[in-house]
Design an enzyme around this catalytic site. Structure first.
Site, PDB file in Angstrom:
ATOM      1  N   GLY A   1      17.856  -3.615 -12.296  1.00 16.41           N
ATOM      2  CA  GLY A   1      17.968  -3.421 -13.750  1.00 16.41           C
ATOM      3  C   GLY A   1      16.699  -3.925 -14.415  1.00 16.41           C
TER       4      GLY A   1
ATOM      5  N   GLY B   1      15.385  -3.684 -17.205  1.00 13.88           N
ATOM      6  CA  GLY B   1      15.448  -3.518 -18.657  1.00 13.88           C
ATOM      7  C   GLY B   1      14.941  -4.775 -19.335  1.00 13.88           C
TER       8      GLY B   1
ATOM      9  N   GLY C   1      16.065  -8.210 -17.359  1.00 17.55           N
ATOM     10  CA  GLY C   1      15.523  -8.116 -15.992  1.00 17.55           C
ATOM     11  C   GLY C   1      14.002  -8.289 -15.997  1.00 17.55           C
TER      12      GLY C   1
ATOM     13  N   ALA D   1      15.711 -10.838 -25.528  1.00 18.84           N
ATOM     14  CA  ALA D   1      14.547 -10.008 -25.204  1.00 18.84           C
ATOM     15  C   ALA D   1      14.881  -8.565 -25.556  1.00 18.84           C
ATOM     16  CB  ALA D   1      14.224 -10.107 -23.719  1.00 18.84           C
TER      17      ALA D   1
ATOM     18  N   ARG E   1      13.168  -4.353 -25.293  1.00 18.95           N
ATOM     19  CA  ARG E   1      12.130  -3.500 -24.745  1.00 18.95           C
ATOM     20  C   ARG E   1      11.309  -2.891 -25.871  1.00 18.95           C
ATOM     21  NH1 ARG E   1      14.486   0.692 -20.587  1.00 18.95           N
ATOM     22  NH2 ARG E   1      16.390  -0.184 -21.449  1.00 18.95           N
TER      23      ARG E   1
ATOM     24  N   LYS F   1      31.502 -17.825 -24.942  1.00 22.30           N
ATOM     25  CA  LYS F   1      30.554 -16.827 -25.483  1.00 22.30           C
ATOM     26  C   LYS F   1      31.297 -15.542 -25.816  1.00 22.30           C
ATOM     27  CE  LYS F   1      26.025 -15.255 -25.721  1.00 22.30           C
ATOM     28  NZ  LYS F   1      25.842 -13.925 -25.196  1.00 22.30           N
TER      29      LYS F   1
ATOM     30  N   ASN G   1      30.499 -10.051 -33.449  1.00 23.34           N
ATOM     31  CA  ASN G   1      29.811  -8.769 -33.262  1.00 23.34           C
ATOM     32  C   ASN G   1      30.565  -7.552 -33.806  1.00 23.34           C
ATOM     33  OD1 ASN G   1      28.319 -10.675 -31.930  1.00 23.34           O
ATOM     34  ND2 ASN G   1      27.963  -9.473 -30.083  1.00 23.34           N
TER      35      ASN G   1
ATOM     36  N   ASN H   1      24.593 -10.965 -39.423  1.00 26.47           N
ATOM     37  CA  ASN H   1      25.571 -12.008 -39.079  1.00 26.47           C
ATOM     38  C   ASN H   1      25.943 -12.849 -40.307  1.00 26.47           C
ATOM     39  OD1 ASN H   1      25.243 -11.039 -36.528  1.00 26.47           O
ATOM     40  ND2 ASN H   1      24.266 -12.868 -35.668  1.00 26.47           N
TER      41      ASN H   1
ATOM     42  N   GLU I   1      29.088  -2.966 -25.041  1.00 26.89           N
ATOM     43  CA  GLU I   1      29.837  -3.611 -23.956  1.00 26.89           C
ATOM     44  C   GLU I   1      31.249  -3.985 -24.440  1.00 26.89           C
ATOM     45  OE1 GLU I   1      26.528  -5.504 -21.050  1.00 26.89           O
ATOM     46  OE2 GLU I   1      26.596  -6.468 -22.997  1.00 26.89           O
TER      47      GLU I   1
HETATM   48  P1  NAD Z   1      18.949  -3.109 -20.704  1.00 31.77           P
HETATM   49  O1  NAD Z   1      19.715  -1.864 -21.047  1.00 31.77           O
HETATM   50  O2  NAD Z   1      17.693  -3.403 -21.431  1.00 31.77           O
HETATM   51  O3  NAD Z   1      18.610  -3.110 -19.148  1.00 31.77           O
HETATM   52  C1  NAD Z   1      19.483  -2.666 -18.163  1.00 31.77           C
HETATM   53  C2  NAD Z   1      18.681  -1.925 -17.130  1.00 31.77           C
HETATM   54  O4  NAD Z   1      19.513  -1.630 -16.004  1.00 31.77           O
HETATM   55  C3  NAD Z   1      18.130  -0.573 -17.640  1.00 31.77           C
HETATM   56  O5  NAD Z   1      16.746  -0.528 -17.391  1.00 31.77           O
HETATM   57  C4  NAD Z   1      18.879   0.443 -16.776  1.00 31.77           C
HETATM   58  O6  NAD Z   1      18.100   1.600 -16.514  1.00 31.77           O
HETATM   59  C5  NAD Z   1      19.096  -0.376 -15.519  1.00 31.77           C
HETATM   60  N1  NAD Z   1      20.125   0.172 -14.631  1.00 31.77           N
HETATM   61  C6  NAD Z   1      21.387   0.552 -14.949  1.00 31.77           C
HETATM   62  N2  NAD Z   1      22.013   1.042 -13.855  1.00 31.77           N
HETATM   63  C7  NAD Z   1      21.115   0.978 -12.842  1.00 31.77           C
HETATM   64  C8  NAD Z   1      21.156   1.365 -11.478  1.00 31.77           C
HETATM   65  N3  NAD Z   1      22.238   1.919 -10.941  1.00 31.77           N
HETATM   66  N4  NAD Z   1      20.061   1.149 -10.721  1.00 31.77           N
HETATM   67  C9  NAD Z   1      18.943   0.606 -11.252  1.00 31.77           C
HETATM   68  N5  NAD Z   1      18.840   0.227 -12.546  1.00 31.77           N
HETATM   69  C10 NAD Z   1      19.915   0.425 -13.330  1.00 31.77           C
HETATM   70  O7  NAD Z   1      19.983  -4.314 -20.844  1.00 31.77           O
HETATM   71  P2  NAD Z   1      19.696  -5.846 -21.219  1.00 31.77           P
HETATM   72  O8  NAD Z   1      19.547  -5.973 -22.680  1.00 31.77           O
HETATM   73  O9  NAD Z   1      18.611  -6.384 -20.340  1.00 31.77           O
HETATM   74  O10 NAD Z   1      21.099  -6.510 -20.843  1.00 31.77           O
HETATM   75  C11 NAD Z   1      21.527  -6.738 -19.515  1.00 31.77           C
HETATM   76  C12 NAD Z   1      22.730  -7.680 -19.571  1.00 31.77           C
HETATM   77  O11 NAD Z   1      22.293  -8.945 -20.066  1.00 31.77           O
HETATM   78  C13 NAD Z   1      23.821  -7.199 -20.552  1.00 31.77           C
HETATM   79  O12 NAD Z   1      25.094  -7.501 -20.059  1.00 31.77           O
HETATM   80  C14 NAD Z   1      23.527  -7.993 -21.811  1.00 31.77           C
HETATM   81  O13 NAD Z   1      24.678  -8.195 -22.630  1.00 31.77           O
HETATM   82  C15 NAD Z   1      23.057  -9.309 -21.205  1.00 31.77           C
HETATM   83  N6  NAD Z   1      22.193 -10.070 -22.126  1.00 31.77           N
HETATM   84  C16 NAD Z   1      21.098  -9.488 -22.675  1.00 31.77           C
HETATM   85  C17 NAD Z   1      20.293 -10.228 -23.529  1.00 31.77           C
HETATM   86  C18 NAD Z   1      19.051  -9.629 -24.165  1.00 31.77           C
HETATM   87  O14 NAD Z   1      18.434 -10.304 -24.997  1.00 31.77           O
HETATM   88  N7  NAD Z   1      18.626  -8.421 -23.825  1.00 31.77           N
HETATM   89  C19 NAD Z   1      20.619 -11.582 -23.790  1.00 31.77           C
HETATM   90  C20 NAD Z   1      21.742 -12.153 -23.192  1.00 31.77           C
HETATM   91  C21 NAD Z   1      22.530 -11.376 -22.351  1.00 31.77           C
HETATM   92  O1  KPL Z   2      25.333 -13.515 -28.998  1.00 27.56           O
HETATM   93  C1  KPL Z   2      25.272 -13.003 -30.072  1.00 27.56           C
HETATM   94  C2  KPL Z   2      25.056 -11.531 -30.111  1.00 27.56           C
HETATM   95  O2  KPL Z   2      24.530 -10.993 -31.099  1.00 27.56           O
HETATM   96  O3  KPL Z   2      25.411 -10.890 -29.108  1.00 27.56           O
HETATM   97  C3  KPL Z   2      25.492 -13.831 -31.310  1.00 27.56           C
HETATM   98  C4  KPL Z   2      24.198 -14.117 -32.011  1.00 27.56           C
HETATM   99  C5  KPL Z   2      26.096 -15.161 -30.916  1.00 27.56           C
HETATM  100  C6  KPL Z   2      26.462 -13.190 -32.236  1.00 27.56           C
HETATM  101  O4  KPL Z   2      27.700 -13.043 -31.610  1.00 27.56           O
END
Ligand code: NAD
Ligand code: KPL
Length: 307
Positions: free
Chosen positions: A9, A11, A14, A132, A134, A186, A194, A204, A266
């Site tokens: 992943g 993304g 990752g 983070a 993209r 969480k 959300n 928020n 999600e």
């Molecule tokens: P994202 O969509 O940016 O990245 C996910 C990646 O997985 C994509 O690049 C997608 O192409 C890839 N992917 C999906 N299926 C695949 C497969 N079969 N093989 C290879 N790659 C595959 O998602 P994200 O924002 O990085 O979030 C990932 C998880 O982390 C989520 O559950 C999210 O809630 C959690 N999260 C994200 C953040 C954040 O700031 N982005 C913060 C906390 C938690």
């Molecule tokens: O985690 C969050 C989100 O936006 O997913 C916060 C900032 C806690 C709001 O639920």
């Protein structure tokens, strides 16, 4: 011999992990979906870019595809919750017995589904408040410093070498025997904040104008957490929800941003998981269930998946 960090992943999160691990000189390999995606990465120069307030850093990182058969000792699953099980199933046969698999997914439900697919691996659940997003293909902006809790509900012994590498990579983290408490807490925060930001189409902080709705949801979520054997996650939930709303007042929640960008949410691993748990325990959650229905209808009206 050091274990390679395989990142499934590439993304936002990752890439944030891959670049920091690679920057620390640790072996990292991205696992991309197919040959076409691998070719795109190679044409791009086989590097990822991390953008921080200090500037841009370009890191050369190896990559392979899901059908490469080389054994995997350490895997970071950074897909969305709805993609994690299927993605891991595709490479389950490449995991060595005892492989360490870190699951970064938000919410609950996907972790158990993944763990059931790979019973011989050690699944480490994570709950992260880092942020983070993209900016372009193969480029991520580190938008919010935070913290990552890691734990294994089946085995409290910390994986010392892995944690030491996270330390070297400057990834703020702590091992906890109570990872399920963290994940439930969480989940409850995300369920209280959300969906309302999506339905009221607001930041928020604007939820402070809907105090009764927030209080009612917190009340039901507190009862659910207690009923599910998570009293620590239930403690002072309403106060913390209000604290988070104030601390992130100017932000749009992650679910709001997903909907605004036409991305799948999600929902099933947040509200869906909470409502299903309540049903299992025969615990009544009328407002949360109504919120789930309203959100699902709202998503469908926008042409987005409601599961
Ligand atoms: P994202 O969509 O940016 O990245 C996910 C990646 O997985 C994509 O690049 C997608 O192409 C890839 N992917 C999906 N299926 C695949 C497969 N079969 N093989 C290879 N790659 C595959 O998602 P994200 O924002 O990085 O979030 C990932 C998880 O982390 C989520 O559950 C999210 O809630 C959690 N999260 C994200 C953040 C954040 O700031 N982005 C913060 C906390 C938690
Ligand atoms: O985690 C969050 C989100 O936006 O997913 C916060 C900032 C806690 C709001 O639920």
């Amino acid at each position: 011999m050091m274990k390679t960090w395989h990142i499934l992943g590439a993304g936002s999160l990752g890439t944030l992990w891959a670049t920091r691990l690679a920057r620390a000189g640790l072996p990292v390999c991205l696992i991309l979906r197919d040959q076409a995606r691998l070719a795109q990465y190679r044409n791009h120069g086989s590097h990822l870019t991390l953008v921080t307030q200090e500037g841009c850093e370009r890191l050369s990182i190896d990559a392979r595809t899901l059908d490469d058969h080389a054994p995997i000792e350490r895997l970071l699953v950074a897909c969305k919750a709805y993609d994690a099980e299927q993605a891991v199933a595709q490479l389950a046969s490449h995991l060595v017995p005892g492989a360490q698999v870190i699951l970064l997914q938000n919410g609950l439900g996907s972790q158990e589904a993944v763990a059931a697919r790979i019973p011989e691996a050690r699944c480490i659940f994570a709950s992260s408040t880092e942020g983070a997003f993209r900016e372009a293909d193969w480029q991520v902006r580190f938008a919010g410093h935070g913290f990552t809790w890691l734990g294994d509900a089946a085995d409290p012994a910390p994986p010392s070498a892995l944690l030491e590498e996270l330390h070297c990579a400057g990834i703020p983290h702590q091992w906890t025997p109570d990872i399920l408490t963290r994940l439930w807490r969480k989940l409850a925060l995300n369920c209280a904040i959300n969906p309302l930001t999506v339905l009221h189409s607001c930041r928020n902080g604007d939820l402070l104008q809907h105090p009764c709705e927030v209080a009612t949801l917190c009340d039901e979520l507190t009862g659910l957490l207690q009923c599910c054997g998570q009293p620590a996650a239930a403690s002072d939930l309403h106060e913390e929800v209000l604290r988070v709303i104030r601390a992130t007042a100017a932000n749009f929640s992650s679910m709001y941003q997903d909907v605004a960008h036409g991305r799948r949410t999600e929902i099933s691993y947040l509200l869906g998981y909470a409502c299903a748990a309540a049903q299992r325990h025969q615990y009544a959650l009328p407002h949360l269930q109504q919120l789930h229905r309203r959100l699902a209808q709202h998503l469908a009206s926008k042409g987005l998946r409601s599961d």
